[in-house]
Design a protein around this motif. Structure first.
Motif, short mmCIF file in Angstrom:
data_model
loop_
_atom_site.label_atom_id
_atom_site.label_comp_id
_atom_site.label_asym_id
_atom_site.label_seq_id
_atom_site.Cartn_x
_atom_site.Cartn_y
_atom_site.Cartn_z
N ALA A 268 0.83 -1.20 0.00
CA ALA A 268 0.00 0.00 0.00
C ALA A 268 0.87 1.25 0.00
O ALA A 268 1.94 1.29 0.61
CB ALA A 268 -0.91 0.01 1.22
N HIS A 285 -4.33 1.87 3.99
CA HIS A 285 -5.59 1.83 3.27
C HIS A 285 -5.45 0.96 2.02
O HIS A 285 -4.34 0.59 1.63
CB HIS A 285 -6.08 3.24 2.93
CG HIS A 285 -5.05 4.10 2.25
ND1 HIS A 285 -4.98 5.45 2.40
CD2 HIS A 285 -4.02 3.79 1.42
CE1 HIS A 285 -3.99 5.93 1.69
NE2 HIS A 285 -3.40 4.95 1.08
N TRP A 287 -5.25 1.35 -1.14
CA TRP A 287 -4.75 1.91 -2.41
C TRP A 287 -3.45 1.18 -2.68
O TRP A 287 -2.40 1.51 -2.11
CB TRP A 287 -4.55 3.41 -2.26
CG TRP A 287 -4.73 4.16 -3.55
CD1 TRP A 287 -5.41 3.77 -4.66
CD2 TRP A 287 -4.24 5.48 -3.86
NE1 TRP A 287 -5.38 4.74 -5.64
CE2 TRP A 287 -4.66 5.80 -5.16
CE3 TRP A 287 -3.50 6.41 -3.14
CZ2 TRP A 287 -4.36 7.02 -5.77
CZ3 TRP A 287 -3.19 7.62 -3.74
CH2 TRP A 287 -3.62 7.92 -5.05
N LEU A 300 -1.52 2.50 -8.99
CA LEU A 300 -2.25 2.36 -7.74
C LEU A 300 -3.70 1.98 -8.01
O LEU A 300 -4.40 2.68 -8.75
CB LEU A 300 -2.19 3.67 -6.95
CG LEU A 300 -0.82 4.03 -6.38
CD1 LEU A 300 -0.81 5.45 -5.85
CD2 LEU A 300 -0.41 3.05 -5.29
N TRP A 302 -7.47 1.07 -6.41
CA TRP A 302 -8.33 1.18 -5.23
C TRP A 302 -9.09 -0.13 -5.07
O TRP A 302 -9.87 -0.52 -5.94
CB TRP A 302 -9.27 2.36 -5.39
CG TRP A 302 -10.21 2.59 -4.24
CD1 TRP A 302 -11.57 2.58 -4.26
CD2 TRP A 302 -9.83 2.92 -2.89
NE1 TRP A 302 -12.08 2.86 -3.02
CE2 TRP A 302 -11.03 3.07 -2.16
CE3 TRP A 302 -8.62 3.08 -2.24
CZ2 TRP A 302 -11.05 3.39 -0.79
CZ3 TRP A 302 -8.62 3.39 -0.88
CH2 TRP A 302 -9.81 3.55 -0.17
N GLN A 303 -8.86 -0.82 -3.93
CA GLN A 303 -9.44 -2.13 -3.68
C GLN A 303 -10.20 -2.10 -2.35
O GLN A 303 -9.75 -2.65 -1.34
CB GLN A 303 -8.34 -3.19 -3.66
CG GLN A 303 -7.55 -3.26 -4.96
CD GLN A 303 -6.37 -4.24 -4.89
OE1 GLN A 303 -6.23 -5.01 -3.95
NE2 GLN A 303 -5.52 -4.19 -5.91
N PHE A 330 -9.93 5.99 2.80
CA PHE A 330 -8.68 6.54 2.27
C PHE A 330 -8.27 7.72 3.13
O PHE A 330 -9.11 8.47 3.64
CB PHE A 330 -8.87 7.01 0.83
CG PHE A 330 -7.69 7.77 0.30
CD1 PHE A 330 -6.60 7.10 -0.21
CD2 PHE A 330 -7.65 9.16 0.36
CE1 PHE A 330 -5.48 7.80 -0.66
CE2 PHE A 330 -6.54 9.86 -0.08
CZ PHE A 330 -5.46 9.18 -0.60
N ARG A 354 -12.81 7.40 -0.87
CA ARG A 354 -11.93 6.92 -1.94
C ARG A 354 -10.77 7.89 -2.07
O ARG A 354 -10.78 8.96 -1.45
CB ARG A 354 -12.70 6.82 -3.27
CG ARG A 354 -13.19 8.14 -3.81
CD ARG A 354 -13.84 8.01 -5.18
NE ARG A 354 -12.95 7.41 -6.16
CZ ARG A 354 -12.00 8.07 -6.81
NH1 ARG A 354 -11.80 9.37 -6.60
NH2 ARG A 354 -11.24 7.45 -7.69
N PRO A 355 -9.74 7.57 -2.87
CA PRO A 355 -8.60 8.48 -3.01
C PRO A 355 -9.02 9.88 -3.45
O PRO A 355 -9.81 10.04 -4.38
CB PRO A 355 -7.73 7.78 -4.06
CG PRO A 355 -8.03 6.34 -3.88
CD PRO A 355 -9.50 6.28 -3.55
N ASP A 358 -6.05 11.37 -6.90
CA ASP A 358 -5.52 10.35 -7.78
C ASP A 358 -4.90 10.98 -9.03
O ASP A 358 -4.74 12.22 -9.10
CB ASP A 358 -6.60 9.34 -8.15
CG ASP A 358 -7.81 9.97 -8.85
OD1 ASP A 358 -7.70 11.11 -9.36
OD2 ASP A 358 -8.87 9.32 -8.90
#
Length: 520
Positions: A268, A285, A287, A300, A302-303, A330, A354-355, A358
């Motif tokens: 990560a 996190h 990512w 990267l 996002w999971q 995130f 979420r991020p 990005d």
């Protein structure tokens, strides 16, 4: 209302197994670095069009893009700031020093991501009723190479660079653009993936790359070191794409007391961590660095199904490690952490769904294109000895959380941050509010600058001789879009709603910066 969310995993195991608690060999160092700039960013051909010119915008450039325009190549000042409101506290005399990207275009080329602009360190000196500004670019190897090429040929977080650019180690791509650390006779300009860069604390002239110890030369020293009340400096560095991290412990003299690799539960990317008196806390996190071509941000993924894993490491014994689990979130920044009498750990963090920066968002901002962002909210995470992990989520939109540095790792209630009214539409970029949240009462007081300001991180400065955790000032900057100028503000840290005690205006609009410190 602050709403707690509790997550109890099936088990919260203690991680065992061997650990490298000794000085790593030169081969180990180079292998770890293979995950940073030298190996990760240039391991495949650069993507096409990464250095394309910024597209023209219909209707002209938006006002907020003032925060993403190049600073003067030769820097600024020292120049006096003009007082426009109030009077400065008599006991406040020192310097706010901030760092952030300062150059985004060269010729017809635009940098690939906000995070890749050349570091510009700014010093706002306060003495009595007067304030002065000095700003200088950090003279890095990267800046010299890119300047000579007339473009952005060095790799970065979201900039692929040119495939024929020679990168021997991470510091060849070091932008020195993220934070600052005060080392007394020097300032250290910090980046995420390389060594500190030493600056003269008065002139801001660049002295050169800092080698903390010869056998760990060029190892990553991240941008958010923590200084505990004993004066010890704790930090980490990532071998991105690997399941190892590097942990630093410097004693109060700056000598490397510990430098070791530790297992990393997942590959990560993280930007910040937290420390208590006895523990290091790494929220990981989901990512995750995965396959693909450079730049790094394009690798990267996002999971969210993997949730957040929090790794806790004992300061005295890096082999003593434990995992906790939280729902997916995130973050970029933590505030501070402490341990309670029962062994529970608590830390502030700004969690988003979420991020928030990005590749698309970071690349479009420097081009003047607004992209929808998820706004982070201030949370308090509690890790309990029985394995429970609890998130107390507030309704406060927040970033850049700061606390009283004298209480690093110790119990306290207050955390200061910048934010935005949660009831208003999300801004295209930035924040317009300074605020203080008190976890003991669940209340937040704030001052809203309004839509003409992009508010940057503000720092708590304790009043000389003061002991209470709110006894001091909040000092920081904003970009006044209407005046097209950077402004310096000082607040009573306990009474933000009253507005600035004093505001000065610079004769220049500097691009938005990231992090800063106060130097007496």
């Amino acid at each position: 209302m602050h709403t707690p969310r509790t997550h109890r995993p099936p088990s919260a195991p203690t991680i065992g197994g061997p650990i490298c608690d000794h000085t790593p060999s030169r081969r180990t160092v180079l292998n770890l670095l293979a995950g940073t700039a030298a190996g990760l960013w240039l391991s495949a051909p650069a993507r096409q069009g990464a250095l394309a010119a910024a597209a023209a915008l219909e209707g002209g450039t938006p006002r907020w893009h003032l925060g993403f325009r190049n600073a003067p190549v030769g820097g600024v000042g020292p120049v006096p700031l003009r007082p426009i409101h109030g009077r400065a506290p008599e006991a406040l005399a020192g310097t706010l020093i901030r760092n952030g990207p300062g150059q985004f275009t060269r010729g017809d080329q635009t940098i690939g991501h906000w995070f890749d602009g050349d570091g510009l360190v700014r010093a706002f000196r306060i003495a009595g009723e007067e304030a002065h500004l000095t700003a200088r670019f950090v003279d890095t190897h990267k800046r010299r190479v890119d300047t000579a090429a007339g473009g952005f040929v060095s790799p970065g977080f979201g900039t692929a660079g040119a495939p024929d650019t020679a990168i021997a180690h991470a510091d060849d791509a070091n932008a020195a653009n993220t934070a600052v650390l005060d080392r007394g006779d020097a300032l250290w300009a910090l980046w995420e993936a390389g060594s500190p860069t030493a600056l003269d604390p008065e002139t801001l002239a660049t002295r050169g790359t800092v080698t903390l110890r010869d056998d760990v030369r060029h190892m990553p020293f991240s941008a958010h070191p923590k200084i505990d009340p004993r004066g010890w400096i704790w930090n980490f560095g990532l071998g991105l794409g690997s399941t190892r991290a590097f942990v630093w412990a410097l004693d109060p003299t700056g000598r490397v007391a510990k430098a070791a690799t530790i297992p990393w539960p997942r590959a990560a990317y993280i930007h910040d961590f937290a420390v208590t008196e006895r523990k290091l806390i790494f929220p990981l996190h989901p990512w995750i660095v995965s396959g693909g071509h450079p730049p790094l941000v394009d690798r990267l993924a996002w999971q969210p199904e993997r949730g957040v894993t929090v790794l806790v490491v004992d300061k005295d014994n890096f082999a003593d490690r434990r995992l906790f689990h939280l729902p997916a979130a995130f973050f970029f920044h933590t505030g501070d952490a402490w341990e309670d009498a029962g062994g529970g750990l608590h830390f502030d963090v700004c969690f988003a769904d979420r991020p928030t920066m990005d590749g698309e968002i970071g690349g479009q901002l420097v081009r003047g294109v607004a992209v929808r962002q998820d706004l982070p909210r201030l949370c308090l995470v509690s890790l309990h000895p029985d394995g429970r992990a609890e998130v107390r989520q507030s309704d406060v939109v927040a970033e850049f959380p700061r606390t009283d540095a004298r209480r690093q790792g110790q119990p306290r209630s207050s955390v200061w941050s910048v934010g935005h009214d949660a009831g208003d539409p999300a801004p295209a970029v930035g924040f317009n509010t300074v605020q203080r949240t008190d976890w003991s009462t669940g209340t937040t007081d704030c001052f809203r600058f309004g839509s003409d300001h992009l508010v940057e991180e503000h720092i708590f400065v304790p009043a000389p001789g003061g002991g209470a955790e709110t006894e001091g000032w909040l000092v920081g900057t904003s970009l006044n879009l209407a005046a097209q100028a950077t402004e310096l503000h000082v607040f009573d840290a306990a009474r933000l709603e009253r507005g600035p005690l004093v505001t000065w205006r610079a004769p220049v609009a500097l691009p938005l910066s990231f992090h800063g410190i106060w130097r007496w």
